[in-house]
Design a protein around this motif. Structure first.
Motif, PDB file in Angstrom:
ATOM      1  N   THR A 104      80.371 -63.009 100.128  1.00  0.00           N
ATOM      2  CA  THR A 104      81.460 -64.079 100.338  1.00  0.00           C
ATOM      3  C   THR A 104      82.869 -63.296 100.826  1.00  0.00           C
ATOM      4  N   LYS A 105      82.914 -62.278 100.588  1.00  0.00           N
ATOM      5  CA  LYS A 105      84.036 -61.748 101.237  1.00  0.00           C
ATOM      6  C   LYS A 105      84.084 -61.518 102.745  1.00  0.00           C
ATOM      7  N   VAL A 106      82.893 -61.073 103.289  1.00  0.00           N
ATOM      8  CA  VAL A 106      82.761 -60.996 104.535  1.00  0.00           C
ATOM      9  C   VAL A 106      82.500 -62.493 105.261  1.00  0.00           C
ATOM     10  N   GLY A 107      82.014 -63.148 104.444  1.00  0.00           N
ATOM     11  CA  GLY A 107      81.864 -64.571 105.058  1.00  0.00           C
ATOM     12  C   GLY A 107      83.431 -65.510 105.085  1.00  0.00           C
ATOM     13  N   GLY A 108      84.051 -64.870 103.918  1.00  0.00           N
ATOM     14  CA  GLY A 108      85.498 -65.600 104.053  1.00  0.00           C
ATOM     15  C   GLY A 108      86.221 -64.935 105.452  1.00  0.00           C
ATOM     16  N   SER A 109      86.004 -63.602 105.467  1.00  0.00           N
ATOM     17  CA  SER A 109      86.666 -63.167 106.463  1.00  0.00           C
ATOM     18  C   SER A 109      86.535 -63.755 108.004  1.00  0.00           C
ATOM     19  N   GLY A 110      85.278 -64.023 108.201  1.00  0.00           N
ATOM     20  CA  GLY A 110      84.761 -64.814 109.218  1.00  0.00           C
ATOM     21  C   GLY A 110      85.389 -66.246 109.420  1.00  0.00           C
ATOM     22  N   LEU A 111      85.705 -66.719 108.216  1.00  0.00           N
ATOM     23  CA  LEU A 111      86.521 -67.984 108.328  1.00  0.00           C
ATOM     24  C   LEU A 111      88.003 -67.855 108.698  1.00  0.00           C
ATOM     25  N   ILE A 112      88.345 -66.684 108.215  1.00  0.00           N
ATOM     26  CA  ILE A 112      89.763 -66.312 108.616  1.00  0.00           C
ATOM     27  C   ILE A 112      89.887 -65.903 110.199  1.00  0.00           C
ATOM     28  N   MET A 113      88.758 -65.321 110.804  1.00  0.00           N
ATOM     29  CA  MET A 113      88.746 -64.941 112.141  1.00  0.00           C
ATOM     30  C   MET A 113      88.608 -66.067 113.032  1.00  0.00           C
ATOM     31  N   ALA A 114      88.187 -67.222 112.470  1.00  0.00           N
ATOM     32  CA  ALA A 114      87.906 -68.551 113.151  1.00  0.00           C
ATOM     33  C   ALA A 114      89.434 -69.124 113.516  1.00  0.00           C
ATOM     34  N   ILE A 115      90.395 -68.631 112.876  1.00  0.00           N
ATOM     35  CA  ILE A 115      91.836 -69.112 113.089  1.00  0.00           C
ATOM     36  C   ILE A 115      92.234 -68.708 114.361  1.00  0.00           C
ATOM     37  N   LEU A 116      91.573 -67.811 115.195  1.00  0.00           N
ATOM     38  CA  LEU A 116      91.806 -67.509 116.497  1.00  0.00           C
ATOM     39  C   LEU A 116      91.970 -68.722 117.327  1.00  0.00           C
ATOM     40  N   ALA A 150      75.979 -55.109 109.047  1.00  0.00           N
ATOM     41  CA  ALA A 150      74.823 -55.331 109.936  1.00  0.00           C
ATOM     42  C   ALA A 150      74.095 -56.650 108.958  1.00  0.00           C
ATOM     43  N   SER A 151      73.606 -56.189 108.026  1.00  0.00           N
ATOM     44  CA  SER A 151      72.737 -56.863 107.115  1.00  0.00           C
ATOM     45  C   SER A 151      73.487 -58.415 106.533  1.00  0.00           C
ATOM     46  N   THR A 152      74.609 -57.888 106.353  1.00  0.00           N
ATOM     47  CA  THR A 152      75.415 -59.360 105.763  1.00  0.00           C
ATOM     48  C   THR A 152      75.692 -60.183 107.092  1.00  0.00           C
ATOM     49  N   PHE A 153      76.093 -59.724 108.055  1.00  0.00           N
ATOM     50  CA  PHE A 153      76.074 -60.929 109.059  1.00  0.00           C
ATOM     51  C   PHE A 153      74.718 -61.343 109.785  1.00  0.00           C
ATOM     52  N   LYS A 154      73.598 -60.893 109.363  1.00  0.00           N
ATOM     53  CA  LYS A 154      72.421 -61.281 109.720  1.00  0.00           C
ATOM     54  C   LYS A 154      72.062 -62.237 108.642  1.00  0.00           C
ATOM     55  N   ARG A 155      72.414 -62.213 107.461  1.00  0.00           N
ATOM     56  CA  ARG A 155      72.051 -63.225 106.385  1.00  0.00           C
ATOM     57  C   ARG A 155      72.930 -64.375 106.717  1.00  0.00           C
ATOM     58  N   LEU A 156      74.321 -64.259 107.076  1.00  0.00           N
ATOM     59  CA  LEU A 156      75.410 -65.360 107.224  1.00  0.00           C
ATOM     60  C   LEU A 156      74.753 -66.165 108.348  1.00  0.00           C
ATOM     61  N   THR A 157      74.385 -65.452 109.625  1.00  0.00           N
ATOM     62  CA  THR A 157      73.989 -66.300 110.677  1.00  0.00           C
ATOM     63  C   THR A 157      72.698 -67.172 110.544  1.00  0.00           C
ATOM     64  N   LYS A 158      71.940 -66.834 109.422  1.00  0.00           N
ATOM     65  CA  LYS A 158      70.637 -67.961 109.084  1.00  0.00           C
ATOM     66  C   LYS A 158      71.235 -68.854 108.229  1.00  0.00           C
ATOM     67  N   LEU A 159      72.592 -68.965 107.873  1.00  0.00           N
ATOM     68  CA  LEU A 159      72.842 -70.126 107.095  1.00  0.00           C
ATOM     69  C   LEU A 159      73.462 -71.177 108.008  1.00  0.00           C
ATOM     70  N   PRO A 160      73.039 -72.190 108.531  1.00  0.00           N
ATOM     71  CA  PRO A 160      73.564 -73.262 109.019  1.00  0.00           C
ATOM     72  C   PRO A 160      74.946 -73.877 108.624  1.00  0.00           C
ATOM     73  N   HIS A 161      75.076 -73.853 107.317  1.00  0.00           N
ATOM     74  CA  HIS A 161      76.154 -74.680 106.650  1.00  0.00           C
ATOM     75  C   HIS A 161      77.367 -73.766 106.814  1.00  0.00           C
ATOM     76  N   TYR A 162      77.080 -72.291 107.071  1.00  0.00           N
ATOM     77  CA  TYR A 162      78.111 -71.303 107.136  1.00  0.00           C
ATOM     78  C   TYR A 162      78.441 -71.239 108.486  1.00  0.00           C
ATOM     79  N   VAL A 163      77.490 -71.238 109.381  1.00  0.00           N
ATOM     80  CA  VAL A 163      77.807 -71.100 110.909  1.00  0.00           C
ATOM     81  C   VAL A 163      78.763 -72.214 111.314  1.00  0.00           C
ATOM     82  N   TRP A 164      78.255 -73.332 110.921  1.00  0.00           N
ATOM     83  CA  TRP A 164      78.958 -74.815 111.372  1.00  0.00           C
ATOM     84  C   TRP A 164      80.412 -74.683 110.805  1.00  0.00           C
ATOM     85  N   ALA A 165      80.547 -73.970 109.641  1.00  0.00           N
ATOM     86  CA  ALA A 165      81.795 -74.063 108.761  1.00  0.00           C
ATOM     87  C   ALA A 165      82.683 -73.057 109.769  1.00  0.00           C
ATOM     88  N   VAL A 166      82.450 -71.900 110.204  1.00  0.00           N
ATOM     89  CA  VAL A 166      83.226 -71.040 111.257  1.00  0.00           C
ATOM     90  C   VAL A 166      83.312 -71.767 112.236  1.00  0.00           C
TER      91      VAL A 166
END
Length: 446
Positions: free
Chosen positions: A366-378, A235-251
Motif C-alpha cells: 500500500t505505501k509504495v502503491g500510494g506513492s505511485g498514485l501521488i507521483m501521478a500528480i505529475l 523491485a518486487s513491489t513494483f512487479k506485483r503492482l504492475t500485474k494488477l490492472p485495477h491499480y495500473v488504471w488507477a495511476v
C-alpha cells in the motif's frame, strides 16, 4: 449499476482526534494548491509571459510531487506516518519562506525553486496523509473516509483563492504587456517589485501559521500505523503492482484527473477574463464560485457513498464533466463560464475516489502503491503544458479545453474497470467471512 455500498463503520475507537488533526493537512495543501493556480494569471501580467511560459509554475509545482513521492514512501516505511508528516510540513514551511528572497531578487527562476521546495513538502504530506486516513478504520469504508477528509481540502482552496484575490490579484498593476514594454527599465522594475512583494506576502504569512501547526503535531501522540514486514523491496513491489490492472488504471486515471483539474482551474480566470471582459481580480470571483461548488459537492458525494458505489458515482461524474467541458469548447459568454464552473462540481469526488479504489486490497504494497498514485500528480504539469501549447497555437483558450475533456473520458473508462474490481473483491470478502476467515486488513492502528 448503482447498488448499495457495503456498510462498515467509519472509524476505529480512539482515532477521531487523530483523524481531525490529519484532516487539517488536507485543508492546508488545498490552500497552497489554489494559491499557486492564481500565480499563472499573476505572472502572465507581471512579466508579460505566454501561456506556455507561465505553465513552468505548474511544472515546478507538480514536478516536485513526482520526484518526492517515492522517497516519501521509503521514509514512511522506514519510520512512521508522523515522521513523513513532520518532514513534509517542514519543507512546506521552507518553500513558503523562500518566497521572501525571491521577491527581492525578482527572478522568475527563484520563485520556481521556492515552489519546488514547497510542493516537495506537499508531496510528502499527501503520501503520508492519504493512506494514514485509510488506515484509521475498516478497509471497506476507506474510500468513504478519505472522501470525508478530502472534503475539507476545498475549504483550504477557497481560503487560498481569497488570499490571492485580496493580497495578490487586487494588487497587480493593470498595465498591459505593450504598456510595460514602453516603460523605462527603472519604472518597470519598480512596478514589478511592488507586485512581487504582494505575491510573497501570503506565502510568508502561511509559513508562520504552519510553524505553530508543526509544533502541535510534534508534541501530540499520534496512533502508529504499521504494515506487515519492515523491509521495502521496490523491485518486487513494483512487479506485483504492475500485474494488477485495477491499480495500473488507477495511476493512469489519477494522472489524467489531476491534469484535467489543474487545466480547468489554471485557465478559469483567463477564460472568464476573455469571455466576460473582466480583469484578474473580478474574474477570480468565478474561480471562487467554482471552488465553493467543489466543496459543497464533495460533502454531498461523501454522503451519497453510503448508498451508491464509489465507482458508479465516479463514472457518472466523469461523463458529466466531459459534457460540461464540451460546452466550454463550443460555447461562449455566460454559457461557457457557467459550464466551466460546473466542471468543479463534477470533479469534487474524483481524486479521493480514484485513490481509495486504487489502493484497496494492496496489503503490504500500500505505501509504495500510494506513492505511485501521488507521483501521478505529475499530470498536473504535463497535461497543463499541453493545454498551454494548444492555447498558444490556436489563440483560443476555449478550444484548448479539448485537452481536459479527453482526460475525463479516460476517467470514465477507469470507473468501469474499478467497478468490476470492487464487485469481485467484495465477493471474495463475503466468501471469506462466510467461511469464518478473517478479512484482509490494510494497516492496524496501535
Amino acid at each position: 449499476m448503482s447498488s448499495s455500498a457495503p456498510k462498515a463503520s467509519l472509524f476505529r475507537a480512539g482515532t477521531t482526534w487523530p483523524f481531525i488533526l490529519i484532516t487539517s493537512l488536507f485543508f492546508l495543501w488545498g490552500l497552497a494548491n489554489n494559491m499557486t493556480d492564481t500565480l499563472l494569471a499573476a505572472f502572465k501580467r507581471i512579466m508579460s509571459m505566454s501561456d506556455f511560459q507561465t505553465a513552468w509554475i505548474q511544472y515546478a509545482f507538480y514536478g516536485a510531487y513526482f520526484f518526492l513521492a517515492l522517497p516519501a514512501a521509503i521514509i514512511i516505511k522506514k519510520f512512521t506516518y508522523k515522521t513523513g508528516v513532520l518532514l513534509g510540513l517542514g519543507l512546506f514551511i521552507l518553500g513558503s519562506l523562500l518566497f521572501y528572497p525571491a521577491s527581492i531578487t525578482m527572478v522568475f527562476g527563484h520563485f520556481l525553486a521556492a515552489l519546488f521546495v514547497l510542493a516537495g513538502g506537499l508531496s510528502i504530506l499527501e503520501t503520508a496523509a492519504n493512506p494514514y486516513i485509510v488506515a484509521l478504520g475498516p478497509e471497506e469504508s476507506g474510500t468513504r473516509r478519505l472522501n470525508l477528509a478530502q472534503a475539507f481540502n476545498p475549504i483550504g482552496s477557497i481560503i487560498g483563492v481569497l488570499l490571492s484575490k485580496v493580497f495578490i490579484l487586487s494588487q497587480l498593476n493593470l498595465s498591459s504587456a505593450e504598456e510595460r514594454s514602453a516603460m523605462s527599465e527603472a519604472e518597470l522594475a519598480a512596478v514589478q517589485s511592488e507586485e512581487l512583494t504582494a505575491v510573497m506576502g501570503p506565502y510568508v504569512g502561511v509559513a508562520l501559521f504552519l510553524m505553530l501547526l508543526w509544533l502541535v503535531l510534534k508534541f501530540t501522540k499520534m496512533p502508529k500505523a504499521s504494515d506487515s514486514g519492515p523491509d521495502l523491496e521496490l523491485a518486487s513491489t513494483f512487479k506485483r503492482l504492475t500485474k494488477l490492472p485495477h491499480y495500473v488504471w488507477a495511476v493512469v486515471a489519477q494522472f489524467f484527473y489531476v491534469g484535467a483539474q489543474i487545466c480547468v482551474w489554471s485557465f478559469t480566470i483567463r477564460y472568464v477574463m476573455q469571455e466576460l471582459n473582466l480583469n484578474e481580480d473580478s474574474a477570480s470571483n468565478y474561480y471562487l464560485g467554482a471552488l465553493v461548488l467543489f466543496m459543497v459537492s464533495r460533502f454531498i458525494f461523501s454522503a451519497l457513498m453510503s448508498f451508491i458505489k464509489p465507482a458508479t458515482l465516479l463514472m457518472i461524474t466523469g461523463l458529466a464533466a466531459a459534457v460540461c467541458t464540451l460546452l466550454v469548447v463550443v460555447g461562449s459568454g455566460y454559457l461557457g463560464v457557467y459550464a466551466l464552473v460546473g466542471i468543479s462540481g463534477c470533479m469534487s469526488l474524483m481524486f479521493p475516489t480514484i485513490y481509495g479504489l486504487g489502493i484497496r486490497g494492496l496489503g503490504k504494497d500500500t505505501k509504495v502503491g500510494g506513492s505511485g498514485l501521488i507521483m501521478a500528480i505529475l499530470g498536473g504539469a504535463v497535461v497543463t503544458g499541453i493545454q498551454s501549447i494548444v492555447s498558444d497555437m490556436t489563440g483560443s483558450i476555449g478550444l484548448s479545453f479539448i485537452v481536459p475533456m479527453i482526460c475525463f473520458l479516460v476517467i470514465v473508462v477507469y470507473a468501469i474497470i474499478a467497478g468490476k474490481h470492487e464487485e469481485a473483491l467484495n465477493k471474495r470478502l463475503r466468501g471469506a467471512g462466510a467461511a469464518g476467515s478473517p478479512s484482509p486488513q490494510f494497516n492496524t492502528v496501535k
